[in-house]
Design a protein around this motif. Structure first.
Motif, PDB file in Angstrom:
ATOM      1  N   TRP A  25      37.312  38.586  47.546  1.00  0.00           N
ATOM      2  CA  TRP A  25      36.436  39.579  48.290  1.00  0.00           C
ATOM      3  C   TRP A  25      35.072  38.821  49.025  1.00  0.00           C
ATOM      4  O   TRP A  25      34.602  37.680  48.347  1.00  0.00           O
ATOM      5  N   ASP A 151      33.901  53.042  54.442  1.00  0.00           N
ATOM      6  CA  ASP A 151      35.196  52.357  54.270  1.00  0.00           C
ATOM      7  C   ASP A 151      35.582  51.149  54.880  1.00  0.00           C
ATOM      8  O   ASP A 151      36.632  50.581  54.787  1.00  0.00           O
ATOM      9  N   SER A 175      38.345  47.096  54.228  1.00  0.00           N
ATOM     10  CA  SER A 175      39.554  47.901  54.148  1.00  0.00           C
ATOM     11  C   SER A 175      39.835  48.559  52.803  1.00  0.00           C
ATOM     12  O   SER A 175      39.068  47.876  51.893  1.00  0.00           O
ATOM     13  N   PRO A 176      40.546  49.474  52.613  1.00  0.00           N
ATOM     14  CA  PRO A 176      40.566  49.947  51.134  1.00  0.00           C
ATOM     15  C   PRO A 176      41.206  49.061  50.191  1.00  0.00           C
ATOM     16  O   PRO A 176      42.054  48.052  50.762  1.00  0.00           O
ATOM     17  N   GLY A 177      40.580  48.828  49.249  1.00  0.00           N
ATOM     18  CA  GLY A 177      40.878  47.575  48.061  1.00  0.00           C
ATOM     19  C   GLY A 177      40.149  46.380  48.322  1.00  0.00           C
ATOM     20  O   GLY A 177      40.367  45.497  47.427  1.00  0.00           O
ATOM     21  N   THR A 178      39.296  46.125  49.368  1.00  0.00           N
ATOM     22  CA  THR A 178      38.416  45.060  49.479  1.00  0.00           C
ATOM     23  C   THR A 178      37.842  44.667  48.284  1.00  0.00           C
ATOM     24  O   THR A 178      37.864  43.723  47.529  1.00  0.00           O
ATOM     25  N   PHE A 179      37.114  45.703  47.595  1.00  0.00           N
ATOM     26  CA  PHE A 179      36.285  45.499  46.511  1.00  0.00           C
ATOM     27  C   PHE A 179      36.718  45.888  45.340  1.00  0.00           C
ATOM     28  O   PHE A 179      37.404  47.201  45.245  1.00  0.00           O
ATOM     29  N   PRO A 180      36.771  45.411  44.013  1.00  0.00           N
ATOM     30  CA  PRO A 180      37.381  45.945  42.989  1.00  0.00           C
ATOM     31  C   PRO A 180      36.498  46.955  42.430  1.00  0.00           C
ATOM     32  O   PRO A 180      35.493  47.173  42.621  1.00  0.00           O
ATOM     33  N   MET A 181      37.263  47.514  41.318  1.00  0.00           N
ATOM     34  CA  MET A 181      36.537  48.682  40.851  1.00  0.00           C
ATOM     35  C   MET A 181      36.263  48.539  39.051  1.00  0.00           C
ATOM     36  O   MET A 181      36.101  49.527  38.562  1.00  0.00           O
TER      37      MET A 181
ATOM     38  N   TYR B 312      44.047  53.624  48.099  1.00  0.00           N
ATOM     39  CA  TYR B 312      43.387  52.662  47.353  1.00  0.00           C
ATOM     40  C   TYR B 312      43.555  53.337  45.977  1.00  0.00           C
ATOM     41  O   TYR B 312      42.837  54.376  45.805  1.00  0.00           O
ATOM     42  N   GLU B 329      44.952  47.452  40.727  1.00  0.00           N
ATOM     43  CA  GLU B 329      44.333  48.024  41.725  1.00  0.00           C
ATOM     44  C   GLU B 329      45.284  47.981  42.958  1.00  0.00           C
ATOM     45  O   GLU B 329      45.673  46.850  43.313  1.00  0.00           O
ATOM     46  N   TYR B 331      46.264  48.441  46.994  1.00  0.00           N
ATOM     47  CA  TYR B 331      46.047  48.892  48.204  1.00  0.00           C
ATOM     48  C   TYR B 331      46.899  48.138  49.149  1.00  0.00           C
ATOM     49  O   TYR B 331      47.765  47.531  48.794  1.00  0.00           O
ATOM     50  N   ARG B 336      46.070  43.924  43.076  1.00  0.00           N
ATOM     51  CA  ARG B 336      45.203  43.090  42.341  1.00  0.00           C
ATOM     52  C   ARG B 336      45.166  43.333  40.741  1.00  0.00           C
ATOM     53  O   ARG B 336      45.130  44.490  40.313  1.00  0.00           O
ATOM     54  N   GLU B 370      40.262  36.049  51.095  1.00  0.00           N
ATOM     55  CA  GLU B 370      38.981  36.961  51.326  1.00  0.00           C
ATOM     56  C   GLU B 370      39.354  37.777  52.322  1.00  0.00           C
ATOM     57  O   GLU B 370      39.765  37.109  53.451  1.00  0.00           O
ATOM     58  N   SER B 371      39.370  38.961  52.296  1.00  0.00           N
ATOM     59  CA  SER B 371      39.578  39.887  53.520  1.00  0.00           C
ATOM     60  C   SER B 371      38.444  40.032  54.308  1.00  0.00           C
ATOM     61  O   SER B 371      37.322  40.153  53.790  1.00  0.00           O
TER      62      SER B 371
END
Lengths: 310, 371
Positions: A25, A151, A175-181, B312, B329, B331, B336, B370-371
């Motif tokens: 990311w 988003d 986009s959705p999911g680009t960054f982890p949680m 997501y 995760e 999406y 992931r 990397e997106s």
């Protein structure tokens, strides 16, 4: 499914993720040389120390002798007193949190991070004008920048002239999911259901790793579970925030332990705290799924009674 | 040595093991050629590759399972004769030669019947806290195994629990196919090019491994299953042993690569996640999560899915084999997965294997982009 994560938790995770290198990311803060210092730490502001400042995330760049203090905003409202405090932070105030090599030249930037840029900007401008009019602060020591985090995009809108990462100035498409949680799984802004899905997992994990032979001897403290839940960033979380998170875990415990019926069921589910005999079969997983379904269904009533109908 | 070998005597060293195996492989190859099947008393040479976290084979004696073991040393310090039997059925004894040359991946070689040897090894591996696991080969691994080789068989299987929310759609809940013959590669390609491809989870492949030219040619017909069992017939046990070793080396490289990314880093947040991609994209993430959730008991993981935002979802999950934590995760671009520090890399490969079989055969491991 459980309700959405709170904006606050999403934003805190994004900031931390952007400090971490090369993991799939964008990492503009890492590229800028910033490192994570604290999460939700509080410090006194001014000589008399009557005001307190409590940024959600604080990062530092030792080389550039600079601090970034992030405030995550789920909505658009800016508290006047909070902004006033931010504007009066001086290098001496942050002594306890971070070692600064040249305090006189330390630059401090405050950054609001939010989804609704236009509304946030308007709100900040309005509040700033009010503060200036009242002349409560003569020489503001800090600058206020805004990071728009929706988003679709992460983009900095800078008024401070700070050397932000070029991509961040241009805007980074996401986009959705680009960054982890997974860095900071929850905060007090999240629903009980969201928090529970994390707590239940950690409880099962910790109990299976316990060495105790007698299931009745298995004890888990909220602090222990909190550490497990937040171990990605645990040393960076302030003691006060740890206490608050631990309290949330304790709330989950209380609800989970409310009825002895459930306690028995936890044992029946194989959470026996005995790694030597610990074995979960498909039936147990089905039971756990029923439990999870009850979490979903229970959300409207905010009650855990349904947990017990396994 | 007699032509009919239904078990294996104790061996003294590696050379003797090769000779035993070669005789058995020749006999079974002849039987297959002449009778088109294995005649009574002939079994294929089989090698079970097992991932281990035990320090020494003698630790196997502490197994808590329904089976019991007898272990005898040989002249070779990495080779042991192992007898395994069920505690309550003393007569059913399986004889294996355990090769522990690779400290992480042991091989149990045997000439026993397939059903008996599989049962015994399954009990050994699946006993509580055994610290043993199968190896888990993806569709891509098995496809590479037969690349450029004369292929003679494949089997594919898919099985899924369809949640109620998806029951009004077209779906395949179970698929099993086994194809023999020289055209099996074409058949596999046709299935993989069809709209059924996301249900073609490869479970086993067979190909001929050849060494030498014309008259001096030696071969081994090797069948490799998705959980690391090689069965062989043919004229060279050396080719079989070398093939087993090559499978281990390739698998080990993948495991090391995964584990490098989850070993303790200076900053714990620097742990690198693993990525599983679905061919194309996940068109409906919510439905995909529902399907995954309905099949969690098959994946042997547990966790409650929560929605982060539109398209997501996050599942803080637990690996029910060992209680390890893993975060999923999901999406549109894929899944992931974060393994927590010091987790076993085999978990990711097991998950990939099982997701292919129980959720979508088009799931593949992928490097981060990397997106």
């Amino acid at each position: 499914m459980s309700p959405n994560a709170s904006n606050h938790t999403i934003l805190v995770n994004r900031i931390i993720a952007m400090l971490v290198p090369n993991n799939g990311w964008p990492s503009p803060f890492y590229e800028m040389g910033h490192k994570l210092v604290t999460i939700e730490d509080t410090f006194n502001v001014g000589v008399q120390g009557k005001k307190t400042c409590n940024p959600d995330v604080l990062t530092s760049n030792r080389e550039k002798n600079n601090l970034l203090l992030f405030e995550c905003k789920g909505g658009k409202n800016i508290e006047e007193s909070q902004l006033e405090t931010y504007l009066s932070v001086a290098p001496l105030d942050v002594n306890r949190l971070v070692t600064v090599k040249n305090p006189e030249k330390l630059s401090i930037h405050f950054v609001y991070v939010g989804q609704k840029f236009a509304a946030l900007k308007q709100s900040i401008s309005k509040t700033l004008a009010k503060i200036r009019k009242q002349k409560t602060i003569e020489n503001p020591t800090s600058e206020i920048d805004i990071i728009e985090s929706t988003d679709e995009i992460i983009m900095v809108h800078s008024v401070s002239g700070y050397a932000w990462d070029k991509n961040l100035i241009k805007g980074i498409s996401i986009s959705p999911g680009t960054f982890p949680m997974y860095f900071f799984p929850f905060s007090s802004n999240d629903d009980m259901e969201w928090i529970l899905s994390n707590v239940v997992r950690s409880v099962i994990h910790l109990v299976t790793k316990k060495e105790s032979i007698d299931p009745s001897e298995v004890t888990l403290s909220p602090d222990e579970v909190t550490q497990d839940l937040f171990n990605m960033v645990f040393p960076h979380i302030s003691s006060a925030a740890k206490r608050e998170l631990s309290k949330l875990v304790d709330d989950c415990f209380k609800r989970l332990q409310k009825e002895s019926k459930l306690k028995n069921k936890i044992y029946r589910l194989g959470i026996r705290g005995n790694p030597l005999s610990f074995k979960i079969n498909e039936g147990v997983v089905k039971d756990l799924q029923k439990l999870a379904k009850e979490i979903e269904e229970g959300q409207s009533q905010s009650s855990l009674d349904r947990y017990y109908h396994l | 040595m007699s032509g009919s070998i239904d078990s294996i005597s104790d061996v003294k060293n590696r050379g003797e093991m090769i000779r035993f195996f070669e005789t058995a492989m020749n006999t079974s190859a002849q039987s297959l050629k002449e009778e088109q099947k294995l005649i009574a008393g002939t079994n294929l040479a089989k090698s079970f590759i097992i991932e281990t976290h035990l320090r020494s084979p003698e630790n196997l004696l502490q197994t808590k399972s329904k089976i019991q073991l007898q272990i005898k040393e040989t002249e070779d310090r990495d080779l042991r004769n192992v007898s395994i039997s069920f505690k309550d059925k003393r007569k059913e004894i399986g004889k294996f030669i355990l090769d522990s040359k690779d400290s992480r991946f042991w091989v149990f070689h045997t000439l026993e019947r397939s059903t008996l040897s599989k049962r015994l090894i399954r009990h050994l591996v699946e006993s509580s806290m055994s610290k043993l696991d199968n190896i888990w080969l993806s569709r891509e691994f098995l496809t590479d195994f037969i690349e450029d080789k004369p292929m003679s068989e494949f089997s594919a299987g898919f099985e899924t629990d369809i949640p109620e929310s998806l029951s009004d759609q077209d779906y395949i809940s179970k698929m099993s196919v086994r194809v023999w013959g020289t055209a099996s590669r074409k058949a596999l390609r046709a299935l993989r090019d069809s709209h059924l491809r996301n249900t073609i989870a490869l479970r086993a492949v067979r190909a001929r491994f050849i060494v030498g030219e014309e008259q001096d040619q030696l071969y081994a017909d090797e069948r490799l299953t998705h959980n690391g069992v090689l069965s062989a017939s043919g004229t060279s046990a050396n080719i079989h042993v070398q093939t087993v070793s090559n499978v281990i080396k390739k698998y080990e490289r993948i495991i090391i690569e995964i584990e490098k990314s989850v070993r303790k880093t200076k900053f714990v947040q620097d742990i690198q996640p693993q990525y599983l991609k679905v061919l194309g994209k996940i068109s409906d993430v919510k439905k995909f999560v529902e399907l995954l959730y309905a099949n969690m008991h098959r994946l042997r993981i547990f966790g409650v899915p929560s929605k982060v935002s539109t398209n997501y979802y996050r599942i803080p999950a637990i690996d029910l084999h060992n209680g390890d934590k893993l975060d999923l995760e999901i999406y549109p671009e894929g899944i992931r997965i974060v393994l927590w520090p010091d987790a076993c890399g085999n978990t990711i490969l097991r998950l990939e294997n099982r997701l292919q079989k129980f959720v979508n055969a088009d799931i593949v491991r992928s490097v981060a982009d990397e997106s």
